[in-house]
Design a protein around this motif. Structure first.
Motif, PDB file in Angstrom:
ATOM      1  N   UNK A  95      20.906  38.268  41.905  1.00 54.39           N
ATOM      2  CA  UNK A  95      20.628  38.246  40.466  1.00 54.39           C
ATOM      3  C   UNK A  95      21.888  37.902  39.675  1.00 54.39           C
ATOM      4  N   UNK A  96      21.698  37.444  38.463  1.00 52.27           N
ATOM      5  CA  UNK A  96      22.823  37.115  37.587  1.00 52.27           C
ATOM      6  C   UNK A  96      23.610  38.399  37.339  1.00 52.27           C
ATOM      7  N   UNK A  97      24.934  38.369  37.565  1.00 47.17           N
ATOM      8  CA  UNK A  97      25.725  39.602  37.415  1.00 47.17           C
ATOM      9  C   UNK A  97      25.826  40.029  35.947  1.00 47.17           C
ATOM     10  N   UNK A  98      25.891  41.333  35.765  1.00 41.43           N
ATOM     11  CA  UNK A  98      26.064  41.865  34.409  1.00 41.43           C
ATOM     12  C   UNK A  98      27.540  41.784  34.027  1.00 41.43           C
ATOM     13  N   UNK A  99      27.867  42.217  32.828  1.00 39.86           N
ATOM     14  CA  UNK A  99      29.251  42.126  32.312  1.00 39.86           C
ATOM     15  C   UNK A  99      30.227  42.920  33.176  1.00 39.86           C
ATOM     16  N   UNK A 100      29.842  44.091  33.642  1.00 40.99           N
ATOM     17  CA  UNK A 100      30.741  44.926  34.443  1.00 40.99           C
ATOM     18  C   UNK A 100      31.055  44.242  35.777  1.00 40.99           C
ATOM     19  N   UNK A 101      30.041  43.659  36.402  1.00 41.63           N
ATOM     20  CA  UNK A 101      30.243  42.952  37.665  1.00 41.63           C
ATOM     21  C   UNK A 101      31.119  41.729  37.456  1.00 41.63           C
ATOM     22  N   UNK A 102      30.914  41.007  36.353  1.00 43.26           N
ATOM     23  CA  UNK A 102      31.746  39.840  36.058  1.00 43.26           C
ATOM     24  C   UNK A 102      33.202  40.257  35.844  1.00 43.26           C
ATOM     25  N   UNK A 103      33.417  41.394  35.183  1.00 43.14           N
ATOM     26  CA  UNK A 103      34.784  41.878  34.950  1.00 43.14           C
ATOM     27  C   UNK A 103      35.459  42.240  36.276  1.00 43.14           C
ATOM     28  N   UNK A 104      34.720  42.894  37.167  1.00 41.65           N
ATOM     29  CA  UNK A 104      35.269  43.242  38.483  1.00 41.65           C
ATOM     30  C   UNK A 104      35.608  41.956  39.259  1.00 41.65           C
ATOM     31  N   UNK A 105      34.714  40.990  39.216  1.00 43.37           N
ATOM     32  CA  UNK A 105      34.942  39.718  39.917  1.00 43.37           C
ATOM     33  C   UNK A 105      36.182  39.019  39.356  1.00 43.37           C
ATOM     34  N   UNK A 106      36.327  39.027  38.027  1.00 39.39           N
ATOM     35  CA  UNK A 106      37.500  38.385  37.415  1.00 39.39           C
ATOM     36  C   UNK A 106      38.779  39.113  37.817  1.00 39.39           C
ATOM     37  N   UNK A 107      38.756  40.425  37.863  1.00 39.01           N
ATOM     38  CA  UNK A 107      39.932  41.203  38.263  1.00 39.01           C
ATOM     39  C   UNK A 107      40.298  40.909  39.720  1.00 39.01           C
ATOM     40  N   UNK A 108      39.303  40.860  40.581  1.00 44.48           N
ATOM     41  CA  UNK A 108      39.557  40.556  41.992  1.00 44.48           C
ATOM     42  C   UNK A 108      40.122  39.144  42.159  1.00 44.48           C
ATOM     43  N   UNK A 109      39.577  38.206  41.412  1.00 44.85           N
ATOM     44  CA  UNK A 109      40.069  36.832  41.485  1.00 44.85           C
ATOM     45  C   UNK A 109      41.525  36.770  41.019  1.00 44.85           C
ATOM     46  N   UNK A 110      41.844  37.473  39.943  1.00 47.76           N
ATOM     47  CA  UNK A 110      43.220  37.490  39.427  1.00 47.76           C
ATOM     48  C   UNK A 110      44.174  38.081  40.468  1.00 47.76           C
ATOM     49  N   UNK A 111      43.755  39.145  41.136  1.00 47.59           N
ATOM     50  CA  UNK A 111      44.581  39.737  42.200  1.00 47.59           C
ATOM     51  C   UNK A 111      44.768  38.743  43.352  1.00 47.59           C
ATOM     52  N   UNK A 112      43.717  38.032  43.671  1.00 45.03           N
ATOM     53  CA  UNK A 112      43.799  37.016  44.722  1.00 45.03           C
ATOM     54  C   UNK A 112      44.812  35.935  44.353  1.00 45.03           C
ATOM     55  N   UNK A 113      44.752  35.429  43.139  1.00 43.36           N
ATOM     56  CA  UNK A 113      45.683  34.391  42.682  1.00 43.36           C
ATOM     57  C   UNK A 113      47.117  34.916  42.715  1.00 43.36           C
ATOM     58  N   UNK A 114      47.326  36.160  42.279  1.00 48.59           N
ATOM     59  CA  UNK A 114      48.666  36.758  42.314  1.00 48.59           C
ATOM     60  C   UNK A 114      49.171  36.890  43.748  1.00 48.59           C
ATOM     61  N   UNK A 115      48.299  37.288  44.666  1.00 51.37           N
ATOM     62  CA  UNK A 115      48.686  37.428  46.071  1.00 51.37           C
ATOM     63  C   UNK A 115      49.083  36.079  46.665  1.00 51.37           C
ATOM     64  N   UNK A 116      48.322  35.052  46.363  1.00 47.75           N
ATOM     65  CA  UNK A 116      48.659  33.706  46.842  1.00 47.75           C
ATOM     66  C   UNK A 116      50.028  33.293  46.294  1.00 47.75           C
ATOM     67  N   UNK A 117      50.272  33.568  45.020  1.00 44.11           N
ATOM     68  CA  UNK A 117      51.566  33.249  44.413  1.00 44.11           C
ATOM     69  C   UNK A 117      52.712  33.980  45.095  1.00 44.11           C
ATOM     70  N   UNK A 118      52.508  35.262  45.390  1.00 44.04           N
ATOM     71  CA  UNK A 118      53.556  36.031  46.087  1.00 44.04           C
ATOM     72  C   UNK A 118      53.807  35.487  47.487  1.00 44.04           C
TER      73      UNK A 118
END
Length: 137
Positions: A95-118
């Motif tokens: 199902x289409x994710x709600x706002x809370x799920x989208x926020x969690x996904x965005x946070x996880x993606x940001x952590x992933x990008x930071x890890x790749x940078x490190x």
């Protein structure tokens, strides 16, 4: 004004001398021109051999390295394509994710990008660590 020419004297065996005479029989060709072209060609060929001797091994090594980089890039792209296809197939009917799920996904993606940078900044590579028996973080 014609460029200065320097006289040279040298000896040729009779067979080579005859060939030189044959080449210079044309009214527009002189023995000096034939000999000058032959000497120039000889010197140019030695120069090419010198370049090949100096840089041939390096160029061969660079070509092999480039082939390895190309192969590795193709493997990475193929792996990414398969992962994306798998991910899309797995999540095709969610199902289409709600706002809370989208926020969690965005946070996880940001952590992933930071890890790749490190990882890139530190010089550590995950695939290399796994292949040598070392573990990741």
């Amino acid at each position: 004004m014609k460029p200065a020419r320097i006289r040279h004297q040298f000896l040729l065996d009779s067979e080579l001398s005859e060939k030189l005479d044959q080449l210079s029989r044309s009214p527009s060709t002189t023995k000096s021109q034939v000999v000058a072209k032959a000497v120039r060609a000889f010197i140019d060929q030695r120069g090419e051999n010198e370049l090949d001797r100096r840089y041939g091994k390096r160029l061969d090594r660079l070509s092999r390295d480039l082939d390895h980089v190309r192969r590795d890039a193709e493997m990475i792209l193929e792996s990414l394509a398969l992962f994306i296809r798998f991910s899309i197939t797995l999540h095709a009917h969610t199902p289409v994710p709600d706002k809370a799920t989208q926020a969690i996904a965005q946070e996880r993606f940001q952590k992933f990008v930071e890890q790749v940078g490190r990882q890139l900044a530190s010089g550590k590579r995950s695939l290399r660590d796994e292949n040598t028996g070392g573990g990741g973080e």
